[in-house]
Design an enzyme around this catalytic site. Sequence first.
Site, PDB file in Angstrom:
ATOM      1  N   VAL A   1       0.832  -1.293   0.005  1.00 34.41           N
ATOM      2  CA  VAL A   1       0.002   0.140   0.086  1.00 34.41           C
ATOM      3  C   VAL A   1       0.953   1.286  -0.016  1.00 34.41           C
ATOM      4  O   VAL A   1       1.866   1.247   0.733  1.00 34.41           O
ATOM      5  CB  VAL A   1      -0.939   0.181   1.324  1.00 34.41           C
ATOM      6  CG1 VAL A   1      -1.694   1.444   1.175  1.00 34.41           C
ATOM      7  CG2 VAL A   1      -1.971  -1.210   1.269  1.00 34.41           C
TER       8      VAL A   1
ATOM      9  N   ALA B   1       4.261   4.080   3.032  1.00 36.54           N
ATOM     10  CA  ALA B   1       3.726   2.879   2.454  1.00 36.54           C
ATOM     11  C   ALA B   1       3.914   1.713   3.359  1.00 36.54           C
ATOM     12  O   ALA B   1       4.493   1.971   4.466  1.00 36.54           O
ATOM     13  CB  ALA B   1       4.523   2.588   1.122  1.00 36.54           C
ATOM     14  N   LYS B   2       3.419   0.559   3.194  1.00 35.22           N
ATOM     15  CA  LYS B   2       3.682  -0.554   3.715  1.00 35.22           C
ATOM     16  C   LYS B   2       3.349  -1.693   3.051  1.00 35.22           C
ATOM     17  O   LYS B   2       2.563  -1.735   2.156  1.00 35.22           O
ATOM     18  CB  LYS B   2       2.618  -0.708   5.044  1.00 35.22           C
ATOM     19  CG  LYS B   2       3.297  -1.608   6.112  1.00 35.22           C
ATOM     20  CD  LYS B   2       4.398  -0.553   6.892  1.00 35.22           C
ATOM     21  CE  LYS B   2       5.026  -1.541   8.141  1.00 35.22           C
ATOM     22  NZ  LYS B   2       5.703  -0.542   9.032  1.00 35.22           N
ATOM     23  N   GLY B   3       4.052  -2.880   3.374  1.00 33.73           N
ATOM     24  CA  GLY B   3       3.768  -4.039   2.739  1.00 33.73           C
ATOM     25  C   GLY B   3       3.697  -5.349   3.383  1.00 33.73           C
ATOM     26  O   GLY B   3       3.958  -4.994   4.714  1.00 33.73           O
TER      27      GLY B   3
ATOM     28  N   ASP C   1      10.030  -5.030   8.833  1.00 35.95           N
ATOM     29  CA  ASP C   1       9.280  -4.737   9.816  1.00 35.95           C
ATOM     30  C   ASP C   1       9.012  -6.286  10.735  1.00 35.95           C
ATOM     31  O   ASP C   1      10.119  -7.149  10.561  1.00 35.95           O
ATOM     32  CB  ASP C   1       7.796  -4.595   9.318  1.00 35.95           C
ATOM     33  CG  ASP C   1       6.862  -3.961  10.445  1.00 35.95           C
ATOM     34  OD1 ASP C   1       6.846  -2.969  11.065  1.00 35.95           O
ATOM     35  OD2 ASP C   1       5.727  -4.742  10.578  1.00 35.95           O
TER      36      ASP C   1
END
Length: 419
Positions: free
Chosen positions: A63, A108-110, A149
């Site tokens: 995202v 963002a993040k995944g 993360d």
Amino acid sequence: MRSADIQISTFENAMKQFDDAAKLLHLDKGLLEVVKRPRRSIILGLPVTMDDGSLRIFEGYRVQHSIIRGPAKGGIRYHPDTNLDEVQALAAWMTFKCAVVGIPFGGAKGGVKCDPSKMSKNELERLTRRYTAELMDVIGPDRDIPAPDVNTDQQVMAWVMDTYSMHMRTTETAVVTGKPVIMGGSLGRREATGRGVLYCVRGMANHLGLSMEGLDIVVQGFGNVGSVAADLLAKDGCKVIAVGDVNGALYKKDGINIPALLAHTAKNRTIVGFKGAVPLDLDELLTTKCDVLVPAALENVITAKNAKHIKAKFIAEGANGPSVPEADKILAKRGIYVIPDILCNAGGVTVSYFEWVQNRIGLYWDEEEVNRRLEQIMNRSFGEVLAVALEYKTTLRVAAFMLAIRRVADVIQLRGLYA
Ligand code: NAD
């Protein structure tokens, strides 16, 4: 506890936090929507050959919440419970975190829905490479820069960097941060998030007129963030009286010997079984009497149910989203300060930014230089958030969001809307 288990929408919680701050800002409604909504959400089906020859499809996400203040930036999480809702929330927090500490990135993040503890290293490598290959058009040093993360580490980042570089036919270190130091990682990155927590705890203690010497600390999570925070706080004179990880918790009134616990954990991959403290019920960890509670595990752990039993002077959010909005209200009423995640754990992305800068200029700083710059940014940001909180007589979370929203909104207005 996780959003999937108790029907908490982590993204809705993040948006509630946004709304609480936005209403004090009197900005145009449409403009606020542009700041608030995720720009792009991607769901991937990732086929991976398992070691036994079978084929499995893993669901992956990326995202990009915002690219207004710079390229999108945010970690990749491997966890069986991760989902689009959670990744959208984490991406939004990244946008506001980068704005709070004033570094030139969006958010963002995944994530990939998988259980790395049940996968071999080869399976994880194939999954990571496929995930990266699917995102070739989306990530890049000027577009979107992943990082580690929960359950992803330097090795995973090395695979992302290699896959991207192979596709681009050039060595591209700046495509990810949190890499091993020998291949372009930054000194001080591994410790950066925990170190940022230390600076925030110092700032808050100073504001409340408390000495760091002998402050009782409770830490939930003993991974990258929690273990480093515990270690640095103990070295600063605090007493870490209780610690928990996914398997159990420990207590020692006089303070746990953190270097010894780190050695135990390196060997056993859990704090459980450590002889230098007594076992504590994991459910009692967050409500153990202390001066500072450091949640450093996962989101949605401080709820309306346990917030009224928390016995800390203040909370330093090492994890992303550990407190739900209802809990925040209870804590504020009870006079328990919360240093919000988008400030308190921003040390990680700050040194990720330093890593990206060093990769791009091709000149590497020593650890002292990294820590000096980190301390400067964290102290300045803490001071700015505190000043807004005092001016508006509001919580540190609302203040941090107000600062961040204003900074993103100002850039939108300067850039204008394209087409
Ligand atoms: P990690 O995987 O290294 O460690 C997570 C820790 O939490 C482990 O010790 C695990 O056992 C523990 N844990 C998991 N479930 C638990 C439970 N139910 N009760 C108690 N402990 C539990 O992850 P990390 O990198 O340390 O990240 C922790 C949090 O900090 C996450 O919310 C992450 O998004 C956030 N964060 C991490 C960074 C970073 O640089 N790594 C930066 C900013 C924010």
